[in-house]
Design a protein around this motif. Structure first.
Motif, PDB file in Angstrom:
ATOM      1  N   UNK A   1      14.728  -0.232  -1.936  1.00 38.14           N
ATOM      2  CA  UNK A   1      14.464  -1.637  -1.576  1.00 38.14           C
ATOM      3  C   UNK A   1      14.384  -1.860  -0.068  1.00 38.14           C
ATOM      4  N   UNK A   2      15.239  -1.193   0.685  1.00 37.59           N
ATOM      5  CA  UNK A   2      15.240  -1.395   2.143  1.00 37.59           C
ATOM      6  C   UNK A   2      13.935  -0.890   2.753  1.00 37.59           C
TER       7      UNK A   2
ATOM      8  N   UNK B   1       6.789  -4.078   3.736  1.00 38.25           N
ATOM      9  CA  UNK B   1       6.161  -5.387   3.492  1.00 38.25           C
ATOM     10  C   UNK B   1       6.038  -6.194   4.770  1.00 38.25           C
ATOM     11  N   UNK B   2       7.117  -6.192   5.524  1.00 43.72           N
ATOM     12  CA  UNK B   2       7.120  -7.002   6.744  1.00 43.72           C
ATOM     13  C   UNK B   2       6.223  -6.351   7.797  1.00 43.72           C
TER      14      UNK B   2
ATOM     15  N   UNK C   1      11.090  -0.624   1.326  1.00 44.39           N
ATOM     16  CA  UNK C   1       9.966  -1.479   0.942  1.00 44.39           C
ATOM     17  C   UNK C   1      10.021  -2.857   1.589  1.00 44.39           C
ATOM     18  N   UNK C   2      11.211  -3.353   1.817  1.00 46.51           N
ATOM     19  CA  UNK C   2      11.311  -4.596   2.596  1.00 46.51           C
ATOM     20  C   UNK C   2      10.661  -4.385   3.965  1.00 46.51           C
TER      21      UNK C   2
ATOM     22  N   UNK D   1       6.509 -12.454   1.828  1.00 38.15           N
ATOM     23  CA  UNK D   1       5.884 -11.488   2.733  1.00 38.15           C
ATOM     24  C   UNK D   1       5.254 -12.235   3.907  1.00 38.15           C
TER      25      UNK D   1
ATOM     26  N   UNK E   1       2.507  -6.936   6.776  1.00 37.63           N
ATOM     27  CA  UNK E   1       2.341  -8.175   6.027  1.00 37.63           C
ATOM     28  C   UNK E   1       0.934  -8.754   6.091  1.00 37.63           C
TER      29      UNK E   1
ATOM     30  N   UNK F   1      -1.300  -6.544   3.725  1.00 41.54           N
ATOM     31  CA  UNK F   1      -0.768  -6.683   2.361  1.00 41.54           C
ATOM     32  C   UNK F   1      -1.028  -8.084   1.814  1.00 41.54           C
ATOM     33  N   UNK F   2      -0.893  -9.090   2.649  1.00 44.26           N
ATOM     34  CA  UNK F   2      -1.183 -10.461   2.201  1.00 44.26           C
ATOM     35  C   UNK F   2      -2.636 -10.591   1.776  1.00 44.26           C
TER      36      UNK F   2
ATOM     37  N   UNK G   1      -2.954  -8.931  -1.601  1.00 39.67           N
ATOM     38  CA  UNK G   1      -2.328  -9.742  -2.640  1.00 39.67           C
ATOM     39  C   UNK G   1      -3.245 -10.906  -3.024  1.00 39.67           C
TER      40      UNK G   1
ATOM     41  N   UNK H   1       6.710 -13.751  -4.184  1.00 33.88           N
ATOM     42  CA  UNK H   1       6.709 -12.506  -3.409  1.00 33.88           C
ATOM     43  C   UNK H   1       5.728 -12.605  -2.234  1.00 33.88           C
TER      44      UNK H   1
ATOM     45  N   UNK I   1       4.271  -3.665  -4.990  1.00 37.06           N
ATOM     46  CA  UNK I   1       4.599  -5.086  -5.193  1.00 37.06           C
ATOM     47  C   UNK I   1       4.458  -5.464  -6.669  1.00 37.06           C
TER      48      UNK I   1
ATOM     49  N   UNK J   1      14.360  -8.245  -0.130  1.00 37.15           N
ATOM     50  CA  UNK J   1      15.380  -7.263  -0.497  1.00 37.15           C
ATOM     51  C   UNK J   1      16.046  -7.643  -1.816  1.00 37.15           C
TER      52      UNK J   1
ATOM     53  N   UNK K   1      13.599  -6.797  -4.660  1.00 37.15           N
ATOM     54  CA  UNK K   1      13.450  -5.350  -4.858  1.00 37.15           C
ATOM     55  C   UNK K   1      14.733  -4.735  -5.425  1.00 37.15           C
TER      56      UNK K   1
END
Lengths: 288, 288
Positions: A229-230, A236-237, A232-233, B261, A240, A243-244, A247, B257, A192, B270, B273
């Motif tokens: 990118x795909x 992330x989801x 990592x999208x 998320x 989430x 990761x949140x 962050x 970002x 990120x 996407x 990224x």
């Protein structure tokens, strides 16, 4: 020895597993499955797989082991597609970077945790993708984390462990939740930051000039911003929650750092930088 | 050809300049100056310098060119110490990562902008320090930014340009303020992120385990967190205005970002990224 290995998603991760097992003679037939005809044809040409199909259900017929190496966003669909075509003894494992979402997808597809599912994650990769980027040594001396559930049959876990060890990897197990927290810290958060940094600079008016003056450190620092990118999208989801939390933790750190810079608080800055350097140097010594 | 070069601070940057000029026969005598006796003795032993002194004033006597390669926090003291001992024709230049602070230090030491001062910044380095880390090729095909002022005498600028070109570097000029903004974006901010990330992880309870599962991407991403804490403390304070602006800009990016998320907004993720990857790939193509 795996008689028939089915690989759903023949890219860097799936292709490297096939190559590694072939290199040590631990696999018979390899059946590939994916959406891109040219990629699969290339995989046959390179000797990574023996044959292919675009239908996941067809791909798993008669397989001892099914390895799912599709983006996380495609896991549920793939699991649903193979569910009714699996041999009773077939072991399912995967290479997804998030394990909670894969387990949830399996439960959604199977109606319960499949007892022969061994969720896994090889901690390896490059910023490249596709079967042409795959190589037999990708997993050598790298860690593979398996996250078996209470429902997981011991022989399935053992088979997947031995498969990765045959590729030269060091296998460890941990809980699904702990895996997702550790990876949020060591992999997902850094990605990120790299994506965020490059995007922030790319959006600056004079961005072309800025990139021109970037030095070697910048190149290394942002390498991971060239990742898919795909993929990592989806990561992330899928992760989430953890990761949140990471962050937010990083945000507190950076607020403190920014405040210290604004106040020109050299002592506090030095303390932060020294602690970071010590940790980084310790870590590098260990992985050398 | 520089008859006598005086290097104040004989580490990676200063030592590599001496080595590079020697390699192409563009320097006569090299006089080193620093605080550490063992480092300076090593520099003589390695043939990087011919002789040394611990007194900056003594070091610059009879020098054609004086190169200041001390941490930014030591610039003002060094400039004050050499001020009255310089030959009238001596050209002063430096390797500091921030140019506004060096100019301010020179004005404080000299009472005005010295007309033979050519502020400079070679965009090169490694995370190592000390004369033993220096090498003649450090500046080859790297950029050196010079930030001459309206008071700077053209022949002084020309001499410093030729010195760096002799080392294989590509020299460009820009204003002091613009330099400090560009470097805040491409170097100072990335270093803050690397230090901040490693520190945030090091402060987590289970930090030892976390570092254990870090992969290659993490190693590259955090390499710059092994840089000198003192040097970076000084850079942060010297460039705190431009760096604070960049930190704020990055903070906005990361808030966006993190929000995406949390909302699981795959389309927006996407977009970010893909823009970042495109910029990174363009940049890498160019510097290859």
């Amino acid at each position: 020895m795996i008689e028939r290995l089915s690989i759903i998603g023949v890219g860097l991760i799936g292709g490297s597993l096939a190559r590694a097992l072939r290199a040590v003679g631990q696999v018979g037939e390899v059946v590939g499955c994916g959406r891109s005809g040219p990629n699969l044809e290339k995989a046959v040409e390179l000797g990574v797989i023996d044959r292919f199909t675009h239908d996941p259900g067809e791909a798993v017929v008669g397989a001892d082991v099914v390895f799912l190496a599709v983006p996380l966003g495609a896991m549920r669909g793939a699991l649903s597609a193979i569910k009714d075509r699996l041999d009773a003894s077939a072991v399912i494992t995967d290479g997804g970077s998030v394990k909670g979402s894969v387990v949830a997808d399996a439960v959604a597809a199977f109606g319960k945790v499949p007892t022969r599912l061994v969720p896994g994650h090889p901690i390896a990769g490059t910023e490249c993708s596709g079967v042409e980027a795959s190589f037999a040594e990708l997993y050598r001396n790298r860690r593979v984390i398996l996250t078996p559930l209470s429902e997981t049959e011991p022989d399935a876990l053992s088979l997947v462990s031995r498969m990765w060890e045959a590729c030269g990897a060091e296998v460890t197990t941990m809980s699904v939740g702990h895996h997702d927290e550790v990876l949020a810290a060591t992999s997902h958060l850094p990605h990120m930051l790299a994506f965020g940094l490059v995007d922030a600079l790319a959006r600056m008016r004079e961005n072309d000039e800025i990139f021109r003056y970037a030095a070697g450190g910048f190149r290394d620092f942002t390498r991971i911003a060239s990742s898919s990118p795909v993929m990592w999208r989806d990561i992330c989801i899928a992760n989430r929650e953890a990761l949140s939390a990471m962050l937010a933790r990083f945000g507190i750190e950076m607020t403190d750092l920014a405040e210290s810079i604004r106040r020109a608080d050299g002592d506090h800055l030095l303390e932060i930088f020294e602690r970071a350097k010590a940790a980084r140097d310790r870590y590098v010594d260990r992985v050398k």
